[in-house]
Design a protein around this motif. Structure first.
Motif: not given
Length: 376
Positions: A306-314, A325-331
């Motif tokens: 799940d960690a990898v898949m959610s990060l991949t989506d972001a 900060d944009k990657l954090c916002a996307a997550l």
């Protein structure tokens, strides 16, 4: 023979072609992510399972074309279950490997330790811990893939209340179990549950028979066992305390069950993945895991996935090269994982709820999913 004029016209075209090739090569560079896990030490049983889920997800992501055509490169580091080592390894991942995010750590002490570094950099951390000390509420780029300890406590108390097991004995270790007990002891009255005995043993103990016997003497309807060790389960059954055991998701692993021996019976787990009978959102992960490793997974591996898949989506949503900060916002949004449904925009940066738990019963070493869902 070319005239000087023709040569001058030819040179810029060649330069443009080289520049285009360079840009294309740069855009095809892998996206590097760190995985900081407890592969050795006291949390190794968790970290090893998490690593399997992380590496499996990386393989699947890359087989599907990566992140907008770029491969996902995950650099795995072992913190040996040590906060000091976690800080050192995190610094190496950030400054030497130039990672875009860190998956892990496996333990709360390590998560708190590295969060002091990553938050200043707006570097996302997808931790295999629940929200810990108050300082973590200020770390808005640290996302949590396991429940907070209060939620673990409520998951056990709900089952006891709804099955009229109103008198419980508590047997816990001085580490993981102590943290859950600290969260639980202020909640028992709310759930109409009375603790008739509460005994603790050292986290490294190889025997807790004395404590188990004291719990038995209080004649409980059920026993809450909170530990990441098979020892107390064996001891509860050795003293002939044959009431139901209600435990925590942290020891719902095949490795710990194997260590229980004949005691692996009549144990209730508020957990997340019964791979013998997976939920629809879990089937893809379970099948991929079985194909890759030749056995069934538990939820710690699913959390790695799940960690990898959610990060991949972001990363895909931000075109793979965002600022921290944009990657954090996307997550920071809801995400349906194989483990459960998360909401990384929730105040605890995980959004796990009682409704997201799957309850199982261990009968003679086999997990069976129960139909039970807590009222609240």
């Amino acid at each position: 023979m070319q005239t000087p004029g023709k040569l001058l016209k030819w040179i810029p075209l060649t330069s443009l072609a080289c520049m285009a090739f360079t840009v294309q090569a740069q855009s095809a560079e892998p996206i590097r992510v760190g995985a900081l896990l407890s592969v050795t030490g006291g949390l190794a049983a968790l970290g090893q399972n998490q690593r399997e889920g992380v590496l499996l997800a990386q393989k699947v992501v890359n087989e599907r074309g990566g992140v907008n055509g770029r491969k996902l490169d995950i650099v795995v580091e072992d913190d040996a279950s040590s906060p000091d080592s976690a800080v050192s390894k995190a610094n190496a991942l950030i400054h030497n490997q130039k990672v875009r995010a860190i998956i892990g750590p496996s333990g709360i002490a390590q998560s708190v330790a590295i969060g002091a570094i990553t938050q200043k950099l707006n570097l996302p951390v997808l931790a295999f811990t629940g929200l810990g000390p108050a300082i973590e509420k200020q770390r808005t780029c640290v996302f949590h893939l396991t429940p907070a300890q209060e939620l673990n406590a409520r998951s056990m108390l709900s089952y006891a209340r709804d099955h009229k097991l109103t008198k419980v004995g508590v047997l816990h270790d001085t580490g993981y179990g102590q943290v859950i007990w600290n969260a639980m002891k202020g909640l028992t009255q709310e759930y109409g549950v009375s603790v008739v005995a509460q005994e603790k043993f050292d986290i490294a103990a190889t025997d807790a028979t004395t404590q188990a016997a004291k719990v038995k003497a209080a004649a409980p309807d059920a026993v809450f066992v909170m530990s990441a060790s098979p020892v107390p389960f064996r001891n509860v059954r050795q003293v002939k305390l044959n009431v139901p055991i209600i435990s925590v998701h942290g020891n719902a692993t095949y490795e710990i069950v194997k260590g229980m021996g004949d005691a692996a019976d009549n144990i209730i787990y508020p957990e997340f993945l019964v791979a013998e009978d997976p939920q629809p959102n879990q089937k893809e992960f379970v099948e991929a895991f079985k194909k890759e490793y030749g056995r069934l997974p538990k939820h710690f591996s699913a959390m790695g996935w799940d960690a990898v898949m959610s990060l991949t989506d972001a990363l895909k949503a931000t075109q793979a090269d965002p600022s921290g900060d944009k990657l954090c916002a996307a997550l920071r949004k809801p995400f349906q994982g194989a483990t459960t449904k998360y909401d990384f925009s929730a105040p605890d940066m995980g959004g796990m709820t009682l409704a997201g738990f799957t309850y199982s019963k261990l009968d003679k070493g086999v997990f069976t999913r129960l139909p039970y869902k807590p009222a609240k």
